[in-house]
Scaffold this active site. Sequence first.
Site, mmCIF file in Angstrom:
data_model
loop_
_atom_site.group_PDB
_atom_site.id
_atom_site.type_symbol
_atom_site.label_atom_id
_atom_site.label_comp_id
_atom_site.label_asym_id
_atom_site.label_seq_id
_atom_site.Cartn_x
_atom_site.Cartn_y
_atom_site.Cartn_z
ATOM 1 N N LYS A 120 -7.276 40.509 56.034
ATOM 2 C CA LYS A 120 -8.237 40.920 55.007
ATOM 3 C C LYS A 120 -9.331 41.694 55.733
ATOM 4 O O LYS A 120 -10.113 41.135 56.488
ATOM 5 C CB LYS A 120 -8.811 39.711 54.277
ATOM 6 C CG LYS A 120 -9.772 40.114 53.166
ATOM 7 C CD LYS A 120 -10.122 38.931 52.284
ATOM 8 C CE LYS A 120 -10.846 39.348 51.030
ATOM 9 N NZ LYS A 120 -12.141 39.980 51.273
ATOM 10 N N GLU A 175 -9.297 50.031 52.666
ATOM 11 C CA GLU A 175 -10.629 49.604 53.066
ATOM 12 C C GLU A 175 -11.229 50.627 54.021
ATOM 13 O O GLU A 175 -10.564 51.077 54.954
ATOM 14 C CB GLU A 175 -10.483 48.237 53.760
ATOM 15 C CG GLU A 175 -11.686 47.383 53.721
ATOM 16 C CD GLU A 175 -11.870 46.613 52.403
ATOM 17 O OE1 GLU A 175 -11.154 46.887 51.409
ATOM 18 O OE2 GLU A 175 -12.758 45.744 52.378
ATOM 19 N N LYS A 301 0.257 37.890 49.780
ATOM 20 C CA LYS A 301 0.684 38.522 48.526
ATOM 21 C C LYS A 301 2.151 38.235 48.271
ATOM 22 O O LYS A 301 2.928 38.103 49.218
ATOM 23 C CB LYS A 301 0.551 40.051 48.633
ATOM 24 C CG LYS A 301 -0.813 40.558 48.977
ATOM 25 C CD LYS A 301 -0.791 42.077 49.201
ATOM 26 C CE LYS A 301 -2.208 42.559 49.480
ATOM 27 N NZ LYS A 301 -2.288 43.963 49.877
HETATM 28 S S1 IVH Z 1 -5.151 43.839 48.110
HETATM 29 C C1 IVH Z 1 -6.357 43.609 43.421
HETATM 30 N N1 IVH Z 1 -5.176 43.712 50.669
HETATM 31 O O1 IVH Z 1 -10.584 42.430 49.610
HETATM 32 C C2 IVH Z 1 -6.993 43.446 44.735
HETATM 33 N N2 IVH Z 1 -7.273 43.739 49.556
HETATM 34 O O2 IVH Z 1 -11.829 40.395 47.913
HETATM 35 C C3 IVH Z 1 -5.910 43.459 45.746
HETATM 36 N N3 IVH Z 1 -9.197 43.696 51.049
HETATM 37 O O3 IVH Z 1 -11.218 44.482 46.869
HETATM 38 C C4 IVH Z 1 -6.403 44.005 46.965
HETATM 39 N N4 IVH Z 1 -8.058 43.673 52.915
HETATM 40 O O4 IVH Z 1 -11.400 45.496 49.208
HETATM 41 C C5 IVH Z 1 -5.927 43.758 49.574
HETATM 42 N N5 IVH Z 1 -5.009 43.633 52.955
HETATM 43 C C6 IVH Z 1 -5.770 43.681 51.857
HETATM 44 C C7 IVH Z 1 -7.175 43.689 51.905
HETATM 45 C C8 IVH Z 1 -7.893 43.707 50.716
HETATM 46 C C9 IVH Z 1 -9.266 43.688 52.376
HETATM 47 C C10 IVH Z 1 -10.381 43.687 50.179
HETATM 48 C C11 IVH Z 1 -10.317 44.648 49.050
HETATM 49 C C12 IVH Z 1 -10.485 43.825 47.819
HETATM 50 C C13 IVH Z 1 -11.206 42.648 48.373
HETATM 51 C C14 IVH Z 1 -11.062 41.444 47.486
#
Ligand code: IVH
Length: 689
Positions: A120, A175, A301
Amino acid sequence: MTDAPPSTVLADETAYSEAVQLAVDSSAAYYADGTSTLDDDAYDRLVRGIEAYEREHPDQVLPQSPTGKVAGGAVVGDVPHTVPMLSLDNVFGAEQLADWAASLERRIGRPVTAWCVEPKLDGLAISARYQRGRLIQLVTRGDGVAGEDVSHAMGTIVGLPDRLADAVTVELRGEVMMTAAQFEEACAKRQAHDGTTFANPRSAAAGTLRTRERPYVCELTFFGYGALPALDDTSELAEGLRTWPHGKVMGWVAAQGVQTTGATAVAGVVVATLEEVQSRVEEIAAARATLEFGIDGIVVKCDLATDQAVAGFSSRAPRWAVAYKLPATEKITKLLAVEWNTGRTGVIAPRAVLEPVELDGSIVTYATLHNVADIARRGLMLGDSVTVYKAGDVIPRVEAPVVHLRTGDEQPIAIPSVCPSCGDAIDTSQERWRCVRGRACRAITSISYAAGRDQLDIEGLADNRIQQMLDAGLISDFADLFYLTREQLLGLERMGAVSTDNLLTAFERAKAQPLSRVFCALGVRGTGRSMSRRIARHFATMQAIRDADALAIQQVEGIGPEKAPVVVAELEELAPLIDKLVAAGVNMTEPGVSGVSSPDSVAPSEELPLAGMSVVVTGAMSGPLEELSRNEVNALIERAGGRASSSVSTKTSLLVAGEKAGSKRSKAESLGIRIITPEEFATQVSAFL
Ligand code: IVH
C-alpha cells in the site's frame, strides 16, 4: 501481527464535536498540501474515537463527521471521475484479515482461490487519462466523486510516461509519491528558496502535485495499481481489462511502460491461500525499511474479476480489497536539544534529543541528525515540532521540521566552533565534520576499543593506563603499544615489575591474534566483529585487503556499494597505523584460510553444518552456550560456516532463541523461520565449540 492503535476516548458531546472539528481540519490540511497537525497514527486514533462515540450515540452524529467518507470528506474538485475513486477498509492483523476474508467468501458464496498481495503505497491517489496512447489529463482523488485537475504536473512524474507503448485509450490509477532521493532534493530546493522544508515525502508530494506555479520543479514518482477502460469502449483490450485477473492487468500496465511495483522488492504477487497472503504480508512488512519509497500497509485484493464483480462495493470502499495496515513509522514530536559527539574516528556528529515518542514498537528519545549540512538543509530549529522516522532496525532519524506548527519561540541550533571532545579546531572541508586531530582526538576511545575483548583482547590495559601512556607521550595510537619498552612502562606511576611484565606478555599475545581481530581493532567504520571476520576470511591477509578496490571489497557478503568505498578510504587513511603494526610484527594473516575466496576455496565450507545459512541469536543462552558472549556465539556461527546476523528477516535461515526471547522470536514465528533452543544449536555445532 499488529493490533489496531488504541482510539481516543471521547467523554461527552463537547469532546465529540471538538474531535470532529479537529479531524475535519486536519484531514482538509492533509489532502490540501500535506500540512496536517496530526501524524497518521494520531489521526487514526481520533477517527476511531469518533466512530466509537457515534456507535454509542447514533442520535448525536454530526453531518460533517469524517466517518464513512472518502478522504474524511476533505476535498472537492471539479473534474468528475468516470468511476468513483474509493478508499479501502483497514485490518490490523492476521486475525482481522482472516475475518475479513471469511465474510468476503460468505458474500461471494465460494472460496477465493486467487489473492493479489501488493504494497500500500503512501502517497496520493491519481487518475491518469490516456487518449490513443497520449497522456492528456491528471486528476487527484478529491472527494472520490470528483477531483482536481493537476495536469500541470505532467512531465515531472517518473514512471508516468507521456506516451504508452500502444495507442490505447485508458485511465490508469495509481499513487504519486516521492522517493527518498526525490524528497531530499525537494527539501534542498525549497530550503534554498524560502528557508523552509517539507515535513515528509508524502506531504512533499502533495504540496508539489497541487502547486501550479512553483519557482522550482520537484520530481515525483508514480506507481500504477489499476487500469480502467472507457465505459463505452467495447474493444478487445477494454474487454480484457474488464475481465482479466488483476495480476494480468498489472502486467499489461507495466508492458505499456508505466511503473508498477512489479520491479521492486515488494512486487505484487498472486497467491492461492490466506496463509500465503499472510506470509507475503510479512515479507513486505520486513522489506519496508529497505525501500526507497514509503508504504503504510499491504493491499490484499481478489485477483479474479468475477470475484470482484460479485463482491462489489460499499459506499466508501470495494468489498474485494482491504488494506492491512502496518504500524506507523513516522510521528511528530519535539526537538528538545542537539548533542554533539566526536566519534572514534574523529567525526563530529549531531544527535537530536526528542520528547520521547513511541514508534514501531520502541520509545524513541534520540535520533540521528547526520551532519551539520543536514541540519542546515532541513532548516531545523530547537523547539521545532519534527517528523521522526523509524522502521524495523533502522536508527531513528529526524526527517524535517513541521514548519506550520512553529510558534515563534524556536531557537537556532548552536553549531560547535571547536571539537566538543578536545577543543581543537574542526575540519569543515567535507560534509562530515571532523576534529582536525582525526582519530587521535579520541585516541583513548580507539585504543581502548582496539584492546577490547573482541579485538586484541589485551588483558590488564585499563583506560586509566592508556590515559597515563597518552599523557606521558609514550603512545598516540594502539600500534605504539607494541613498541613500549620495559623501562618506559616501569617509569609510569603505580606500575610495578609484575604488572609491567604481565602487560608485556599480553602485548606479545595480542601480536599473534588472527587477522580478523587485528582488522577489527582498526575500527574501520561499519566493520564490527562479524564483518571483520568475514573480511579476514575472504582475503586471508592484510595485504590482500589493502590491495582490494571497492569492487573487490564488495565481494564480501554484507558489503554493498555504499559501504565498500568507505572501507577503502578508511584503510587508506589508516595506512600509517597498519604499517606500524606490520613493522611491530603483528600477525596479518587469518589462520586456516589460504587466499582470496575463490569458488575452490569456498567449496570446503559448504560441508560445514551452517554453510549458506543466516543465523540470528536472541534471548539468554543456556547449556553449553551459557558462558559465551553474544560475540563468541557469533564467532561460533561463522566457524561453522554460517553468517551471524542481528535482525530477523526473510533471509534468516535459523533463529537460536534462548529464555526471554522477545520480538525477534515472534517475528521469526510469523515468517515461518526455524527456531531452535541454545542446547539444540550447541549439538548441531558441537565440533566447533
Ligand atoms: S487499489 C478502490 N492498490 O490507498 C480503491 N490502492 O486507502 C482501490 N493505495 O485510494 C485502490 N496502494 O490511493 C490500491 N496497491 C494499491 C494501493 C492503493 C495505495 C491507496 C489508494 C487508495 C487508498 C485507499
